[in-house]
Design a protein around this motif. Structure first.
Motif, mmCIF file in Angstrom:
data_model
loop_
_atom_site.group_PDB
_atom_site.id
_atom_site.type_symbol
_atom_site.label_atom_id
_atom_site.label_comp_id
_atom_site.label_asym_id
_atom_site.label_seq_id
_atom_site.Cartn_x
_atom_site.Cartn_y
_atom_site.Cartn_z
ATOM 1 N N GLN A 297 0.762 -1.101 -0.112
ATOM 2 C CA GLN A 297 -0.108 0.017 -0.118
ATOM 3 C C GLN A 297 0.799 1.232 0.139
ATOM 4 O O GLN A 297 0.433 2.287 -0.699
ATOM 5 C CB GLN A 297 -0.857 -0.133 1.340
ATOM 6 C CG GLN A 297 -2.267 -0.498 0.835
ATOM 7 C CD GLN A 297 -3.137 -0.482 2.060
ATOM 8 O OE1 GLN A 297 -2.877 -0.420 3.281
ATOM 9 N NE2 GLN A 297 -4.351 -0.299 1.859
ATOM 10 N N GLU A 298 1.975 1.335 0.617
ATOM 11 C CA GLU A 298 2.647 2.313 0.679
ATOM 12 C C GLU A 298 3.388 2.852 -0.550
ATOM 13 O O GLU A 298 3.195 3.843 -0.869
ATOM 14 C CB GLU A 298 3.920 2.110 1.751
ATOM 15 C CG GLU A 298 3.538 2.636 3.120
ATOM 16 C CD GLU A 298 3.363 4.001 3.183
ATOM 17 O OE1 GLU A 298 2.031 4.276 3.689
ATOM 18 O OE2 GLU A 298 3.909 4.849 2.974
ATOM 19 N N ARG A 301 0.461 4.103 -2.530
ATOM 20 C CA ARG A 301 -0.080 5.512 -2.288
ATOM 21 C C ARG A 301 0.986 6.549 -2.999
ATOM 22 O O ARG A 301 0.329 7.522 -3.525
ATOM 23 C CB ARG A 301 0.215 5.475 -0.855
ATOM 24 C CG ARG A 301 -0.756 6.609 -0.212
ATOM 25 C CD ARG A 301 -0.768 6.599 1.198
ATOM 26 N NE ARG A 301 0.379 6.651 1.992
ATOM 27 C CZ ARG A 301 0.936 7.715 2.229
ATOM 28 N NH1 ARG A 301 0.572 8.673 2.151
ATOM 29 N NH2 ARG A 301 2.075 7.589 2.883
ATOM 30 N N MET A 302 2.257 6.261 -3.123
ATOM 31 C CA MET A 302 3.226 7.275 -3.711
ATOM 32 C C MET A 302 2.931 7.299 -5.348
ATOM 33 O O MET A 302 2.580 8.408 -5.628
ATOM 34 C CB MET A 302 4.836 6.837 -3.601
ATOM 35 C CG MET A 302 5.034 7.124 -2.033
ATOM 36 S SD MET A 302 5.027 8.685 -1.616
ATOM 37 C CE MET A 302 4.108 8.673 -0.087
ATOM 38 N N THR B 95 0.376 5.757 8.371
ATOM 39 C CA THR B 95 -0.285 4.727 7.731
ATOM 40 C C THR B 95 -1.115 3.900 8.567
ATOM 41 O O THR B 95 -1.998 3.064 8.334
ATOM 42 C CB THR B 95 0.558 4.030 6.772
ATOM 43 O OG1 THR B 95 1.530 3.653 7.222
ATOM 44 C CG2 THR B 95 0.531 4.986 5.450
ATOM 45 N N VAL B 118 -5.116 7.113 1.945
ATOM 46 C CA VAL B 118 -4.460 6.622 0.687
ATOM 47 C C VAL B 118 -4.829 7.629 -0.620
ATOM 48 O O VAL B 118 -3.840 7.846 -1.507
ATOM 49 C CB VAL B 118 -5.150 5.417 0.565
ATOM 50 C CG1 VAL B 118 -4.420 4.645 -0.848
ATOM 51 C CG2 VAL B 118 -4.653 4.413 1.540
#
Lengths: 512, 143
Positions: A297-298, A301-302, B95, B118
């Motif tokens: 997810q990280e 997200r970017m 997060t 998100v």
């Protein structure tokens, strides 16, 4: 003269006495025995009452007949010839004969035949004295039959099983070939030994103690035992130990009957190792899916954020191609986000789980609220009534029904309004739910595929989604002790069925 | 004349740093965004040590939890244990959505706990809203 008449009288008296004695004998013999007299050719000259009675012929029918009238045909020719040779040579014959009565019934007689000889030393008649031994013969025959049966059993047992007999202290008294073969000891090495000679020390003391307590109390013990051979290798036997009790009710010997189950045990052990391994790898996979989707997810997200920043700042300022490229990149990022979200959801299925009484009517109301936008847009109508209260994970119940109903709405026919029915039926220990629609249906060839994660039957352009809905539905039903399947007629509609345990006990929470 | 708002961002991800900067760029409030990328540096900054001797005392701290060297929780606990520093509002911006992290943060007297959305637009909104709330609605102590 006087002396003459006196002697005459004396001799008459003597004669009288002898006749009396003889007739007493005859009387006793006639009372006790079956008597017949034949001439030298075997023609019956005399038969006493007992003879008539046992042969069921009258005296008139017998006298003058060949003695063979009562032959049963049971004895071989040689046997009969031997009798005749013996008595024709003036010797007494003794033996057991099987004869036949007038009505065809059979009787056994213990027989003595005495030949009487003339002055030439040739027999001129035979006296046969017999005793009825039919009853004894019957008992003997039965005994013999039983004995044969017992021997047959023993043979079968020895062929099939490993057998040992010990005394009350466990000293080996008997072993069969199979016992020697599996234990690799000779019979001589075993007899007289304590049965512990084959102990493998695998079983805990309590196990052995329980065994001895059972059989010492006269009860049969059954179980699987791991034993040790002479060379130190081990083998597994399925064992039944039967105690035999003396008149005081105490065991005086134990018979152990065993079957070699070494192969089965090995297979079982392998199986349980495989299951453990599978559980471990399954758990790892779930962990992996969770961590992967979480960590993915990280960076995603970017990508998403910067694509959006690009679009916001530069849309219409570069050229048409640049706008297209940004659009496709953003579309990809959005889909991936959905996939990761779903995967995370799927791997979380095993994590949560508060089991409580759940009113499925309330669950349906919540589902309808969640789906209100799509039911309104599609004009779908959903019908349900009198749903049960079941023990379940509430959140998962909402998700289960929501996934099935949103599928039904998604795969509706364009030409007619969507109609969805939810029904329940109580089965033995389960509830059977059905969700039926009048949509486009599923082709039979896909019946296995629909429950596989990320499997989709339709193009992205036609039906959106990631293909996880039914995989999650399957996982939820399985966690609640049920199964899920469907029946469908292509072009006419689909009914999804699933069962849920009426009383749910969830499997151990492996991730927490 | 109103002095600009001093904001300390404790964040190790360059992508998030830039996004936060972009979000604050168009803001109505004049601000100086100071950036440190690990927990040790954050404490140095706040204690005005080493190269931060001349650093200002921030009006607001935006704190990530997942940090190198010293975790966000350790930084938070040091701030809230210091008489000088604990008056500075700390916003945990992470997060993480874990219930445990949320509870632990509040137990350590965080001023608020915010999950990084998100969605890009939502992220922008959150940063703007935080700034708005802490600098136009809330009254902070005069330094």
């Amino acid at each position: 003269m006087k002396s003459d008449s006196e002697e005459q009288k004396k001799s008459d008296d003597n004669l009288q006495r002898i006749i009396k004695e003889l007739s007493d004998y005859k009387y006793a013999i006639d009372e006790s025995s079956i008597v017949a007299i034949t001439d030298q050719k075997g023609i019956i000259k005399h038969a006493n009452d007992n003879f008539c009675k046992i042969s069921k012929y009258s005296r008139e029918e017998l006298i003058g007949q060949d003695h063979r009238i009562i032959n049963s045909g049971f004895h071989p020719k040689e046997f009969i010839r031997d009798i005749w040779t013996t008595i024709a040579n003036g010797k007494i014959w003794k033996g057991e004969l099987k004869n036949k009565a007038k009505d065809g019934t059979i009787y056994w007689v213990d027989t003595t035949i005495v030949p009487f000889l003339n002055e030439d030393g040739k027999p001129y008649q035979y006296v046969a004295i017999r005793a009825d031994i039919t009853e004894r013969k019957r008992v003997e025959e039965n005994l013999e039959k039983s004995l044969k049966e017992v021997l047959d059993y023993k043979y079968a047992l020895d062929e099939s099983s490993i057998v040992a007999i010990t005394d009350q202290k466990g000293i080996i008294k008997y072993v069969n070939d199979n016992f020697c073969k599996i234990s690799k000891y000779t019979r001589e090495e075993l007899i007289g030994q304590d049965h512990r000679i084959v102990n493998s020390a695998y079983h805990p003391k309590e196990f052995i103690r329980e065994l001895w307590t059972t059989i010492a109390n006269g009860k049969i013990w059954r179980g699987d035992i791991k034993n040790k051979t002479k060379d130190g290798t081990t083998y597994w036997v399925e064992t039944t130990i039967v105690p035999f009790l003396n008149e005081h009710g105490k065991p005086y010997q134990y018979v152990a009957i065993r079957a070699d189950i070494t192969q089965r045990k090995l297979t079982e052990e392998q199986l349980s190792r495989n299951i453990k391994e599978l559980e471990r790898s399954n758990k790892e996979l779930e962990q992996f899916a969770y961590i992967a989707s979480h960590d993915l997810q990280e960076p995603l997200r970017m990508v998403g954020s910067y694509m959006q920043l690009l679009e916001r700042r530069y849309k219409g300022k570069l050229d048409k191609d640049a706008d297209d490229f940004i659009h496709f990149a953003m579309d990809g990022a959005t889909r991936m986000k959905q996939l990761i979200g779903d995967l995370l959801n799927y791997s979380r299925m095993n994590k949560e789980g508060l089991i409580e009484p759940v009113n499925m009517n309330e669950v349906m109301h919540e589902v309808m609220q969640n789906l209100s936008a799509s039911t309104k847009e599609s004009g779908a109508s959903v019908h349900f009534s009198d749903l049960p209260v079941i023990e379940a994970d509430r959140t998962q119940m909402v998700q289960l029904l929501q996934n099935l109903i949103s599928n039904a709405i998604k795969f509706r026919k364009e030409e007619i309004p969507s109609l969805i029915n939810i029904k329940t039926e109580k089965q033995e220990s389960k509830w059977l739910f059905s969700v039926s629609d009048n949509g486009i249906g599923i082709e039979g060839q896909y019946s296995e595929k629909v429950f596989i994660i990320f499997k989709q039957l339709h193009t992205k352009a036609k039906y959106s989604g990631t293909g996880i809905g039914l995989a999650i539905a399957k996982k939820i039903t399985e966690r609640h002790g049920g199964t899920i399947w469907f029946e469908s007629e292509f072009g006419k509609g689909t009914t999804f069925f699933f069962t849920l345990n009426a009383k749910t006990t969830l499997p151990l929470n492996i991730n927490s | 004349m109103i002095r600009p708002a001093e904001i300390l961002l404790v964040e190790d991800s360059p992508g998030d740093i830039r996004l936060t900067m972009e979000a604050l760029k168009g803001s109505r409030i004049t601000n100086n965004l100071h950036i440190v990328t690990d927990g040790v540096e954050a404490i140095d900054f706040l204690m005005k040590r080493e190269k931060y001797v001349d650093a200002p005392t921030p009006d607001l701290i935006l704190l990530d939890l997942n940090l190198p060297k010293k975790s966000g929780f350790e930084v938070l606990s040091e701030i809230k244990e210091s008489i000088q520093l604990r008056v500075i509002p700390v916003v945990v911006l992470t997060t993480s959505q874990s219930e445990r992290d949320i509870l632990l943060s509040y137990e350590m007297h965080v001023n608020c706990f915010v999950s990084k959305p998100v969605e890009f637009d939502a992220f922008f909104n959150v940063i703007r809203t935080i700034e708005d709330f802490w600098f136009t609605i809330v009254k902070l102590p005069k330094q």
